[in-house]
Design an enzyme around this catalytic site. Structure first.
Site, short mmCIF file in Angstrom:
data_model
loop_
_atom_site.label_atom_id
_atom_site.label_comp_id
_atom_site.label_asym_id
_atom_site.label_seq_id
_atom_site.Cartn_x
_atom_site.Cartn_y
_atom_site.Cartn_z
N ASP A 347 -7.39 -81.08 -44.29
CA ASP A 347 -6.10 -79.93 -43.96
C ASP A 347 -5.66 -79.35 -45.37
OD1 ASP A 347 -4.71 -78.73 -41.87
OD2 ASP A 347 -3.16 -79.58 -43.00
N GLU A 376 -10.10 -76.74 -45.52
CA GLU A 376 -9.41 -75.21 -45.66
C GLU A 376 -9.27 -74.91 -46.95
OE1 GLU A 376 -6.97 -74.85 -41.61
OE2 GLU A 376 -5.73 -76.07 -43.18
#
Ligand code: CA
Length: 665
Positions: A347, A376
């Site tokens: 993340d 990400e």
């Protein structure tokens, strides 16, 4: 307030330096402990405790009989040891007991913490549990193996929340909202069609990616009957499974054993398991289990000493500091070894530094180089970490064997994630062809792409297609059905929305790179138009398994896409130079159409040449194609790998808002 805390810390370092206290002028000077025995080493003969708390003036170890209630039955002082650690050994069998640490700096006693390396806890993760890890293995765990995987481009990812998967009344599963739902076979929806793990096998995906399944903070594990919901991006204990997904969160063994049973069951089904890991921030800052050991050390600060917030969640961790880096690397290694996890989705990976991510890759390579890592490639807000050091998309070429999500293909296909009314290529928006081509080529350099035109990236950012995750939707923002509906062009019918949907996923599953879908998209899930459902009730988030029957046409198409990709290595090329050589975009074709040829049995494909035609226009388009005796396998919203019909000649008409795929043997 935080600035005062740091001032106080600095002051305390000076004031108490007489008591063996070492002064640290900066976080860079903090000692680094390199051992692998942090916090607890258990055996029936003794429990050894060693906690890293370099700025503490005193550290207590508190022992409890219960995981959440009652006073400590014993409180002992720990002794200062090497490299900022404090030690205590207790030569009795503490199995079944619980513990916390508590540090004092100056006059201030901080809150108790179970530590940050804690591997088992009581309910709500407040106290660490002392267990024998050998008792957490389900039967047959020793022979559990990762399903085979050759190349990362052979992967198809299915992103699912543990709750969403099983909780609906028509799931056919008994362990609703639990890890154990993934162990149930033979489950069916109202119409008798496969659900759960059987459905995943039928669909043919290779990796299940679980939304956060470590112990997170937002759900009260003592009140699970209230049916509260959260995605889980609020980390509490990184190395412990979430208690709310276990059948008994009070029993420290239960969540561990049940997580392992889930992994074992998925592995038996031939499916690998990816964990979503959120090391970039913690749920709380000052009271986090990390901060209560070494205040402020694990977090980044701005120039004025306030805490920075690149996560948008109030704090951001400092992966460049050696003990945070060590923690991240050893935490993923722990999940990969103790739990046999096969991949990690980072993340807000852009908050981490490149060096840490490459160390994660190197450490996992030693266990198994087929463990997949992706993330990400962005931050949620600005960070004090210099951009050239961040593990962001534009630096992906420096990330060895780590993939990044392609927001370029995502938003080109469906329209901006931020502006729900804006539609994309699949719904008929002009001038997005170069963005779509960027995605088709897997984010690598390709001579036929005009890099001035893609919507976000103005240069290829990866070395290899194995570093690109192609997707059109995930848990964030609107799901695909809702987004296409919200942004539909004037006059678009429901039947057209299905066409847009199928076209979007056709691009995802035929593009070079790694395809990724959000659970339930294959049964045409919707979330009632809600953008971010992170705490919406089950009625919004659950997969309605009867949709599989209701939208059978959509499921059949998705099933065909997965099967097409699996059967044809031409769509799974792992080397950039092969793509550059064998993927040719067709010139002189109508606007809002992208067409390309994969030639000469590329990557060992049984088909000699493959032609993929993607029509973003809401009307049929005719174009010139290379001459030959083509067989059509995908056309007008249908897929049939044995061939729909033959076609020859140089003119071909592709149906409105759809893909056609043709081959020559
Ligand atoms: Ca929890």
């Amino acid at each position: 307030m935080k600035r005062n805390l740091i001032k106080m810390l600095l002051l305390s370092m000076v004031m108490y330096s007489c008591n063996q206290k070492v002064e640290y002028a900066s976080f860079q000077e903090y000692p680094v402990y390199t051992g692998d025995d942090l916090e607890l080493t258990y055996s029936p003969d003794e429990s050894k405790f060693r906690v890293w708390a370099p700025t503490a003036d005193a550290v207590k170890l508190l022992l409890y009989d219960n995981g959440s209630e009652g006073a400590a039955y014993e409180v002992t002082d720990m002794k200062r040891s090497t490299d900022g650690t404090w030690k205590k050994e207790i030569t009795e069998d503490l199995k079944g007991k619980f513990y916390t640490f508590q540090i004092r700096i100056g006059e201030k006693w901080f809150s108790e913490t179970p530590g940050m390396w804690v591997k088992a806890t009581g309910v709500n993760g407040k106290r660490a549990a002392i267990i024998d890890m050998n008792t957490t293995n389900p039967e047959g765990w020793e022979s559990d193996k990762r399903p085979p995987l050759n190349n990362f481009t052979d992967i198809s990812i299915y992103e699912v929340h543990v709750h969403d998967f099983s909780v609906s009344s028509n799931s056919g599963m008994k362990n609703k909202g639990k890890f154990l739902a993934f162990t149930e076979t033979g489950t069916k929806n109202t119409a008798g069609e496969a659900t759960g793990i059987d459905h995943l096998k039928e669909l043919g995906i290779t990796h299940v990616h679980l939304l956060p399944s470590y112990d997170y903070a937002s759900i009260d594990e003592t009140k699970l009957n209230e049916n509260k919901y959260n995605w889980g991006y609020d980390p509490l204990n990184y190395n412990v499974p979430e208690g709310g997904y276990s059948t008994n969160p009070y029993d420290p063994v239960s969540r561990i054993k049940e997580f392992k049973s889930m992994v074992q069951s998925l592995h038996k089904a031939g499916i690998r398991v990816v964990m979503d890991v959120v090391y970039n921030h913690t749920f709380t800052g000052e009271e986090s289990h990390l901060n209560l050991l070494a205040p402020s050390y694990f977090y980044r600060q701005n120039a004025d000493s306030t805490w920075s917030n690149a996560s948008g969640c109030g704090n951001e961790t400092a992966s460049e500091r050696p003990m945070m880096r060590k923690f991240i690397v050893e935490s993923v290694v722990y999940w990969a070894t103790e739990y046999h996890v096969d991949g990690f989705r980072f993340d807000l990976m852009g908050i981490h530094d490149i060096e840490t991510m490459n160390e994660v890759r190197a450490a996992l390579d030693k266990i198994d180089p087929t463990i997949f890592i992706y993330g990400e490639g962005w931050t949620a807000a600005n960070s004090p970490l210099a951009e050239e050091e961040r593990a962001v998309k534009k630096n992906a070429k420096q990330l060895n064997g780590i993939a990044v999500f392609s927001d370029d293909i995502r938003d080109a296909l469906k329209g901006s994630w931020m502006h729900s009314e804006i539609h994309g290529f699949v719904s008929g928006t002009d001038s997005l062809e170069e963005s779509v081509k960027f995605g088709i080529a897997g984010g690598i350099q390709h001579g036929q792409i005009d890099y001035t035109k893609p919507i976000y990236s103005k240069a290829p950012y990866v070395n290899q297609p194995t570093q690109t995750i192609n997707y059109v939707s995930c848990h964030d923002d609107m799901c695909l059905v809702d987004k296409l509906k919200e942004s539909k062009p004037v006059g678009a019918t429901d039947a057209e929305l299905v066409r847009f949907n199928k076209l979007a996923q056709t691009v995802i599953f035929t593009s070079q790179g790694v395809p990724f879908i959000y659970a339930g998209e294959e049964v045409y899930r919707n979330k009632k138009g809600i953008h971010n459902t992170y705490q919406s009730p089950d009625s919004i988030n659950q997969i309605d398994w009867d949709f599989k029957t209701k939208y059978n046409d959509v499921f059949t198409y998705y099933h065909g896409l997965v099967a097409l990709r699996k059967a044809h290595p031409a769509f799974r090329i792992s080397k950039a130079e092969l793509i550059q050589k064998h993927l040719t975009f067709l010139d002189s074709i109508p606007q809002n159409v992208v067409a390309y040829k994969l030639s000469d049995h590329v990557n060992g494909d049984s088909w000699k040449d493959i032609l993929v035609i993607l029509n973003g226009n809401r009307k049929a388009m005719t174009l010139n194609i290379p001459e030959g005796n083509w067989n059509i396998v995908c056309h007008d919203g249908q897929i049939n790998l044995t061939g729909i019909k033959p076609v020859s000649g140089m003119s071909f008409t592709v149906a409105p808002s759809s893909a056609s795929i043709l081959y020559i043997e």
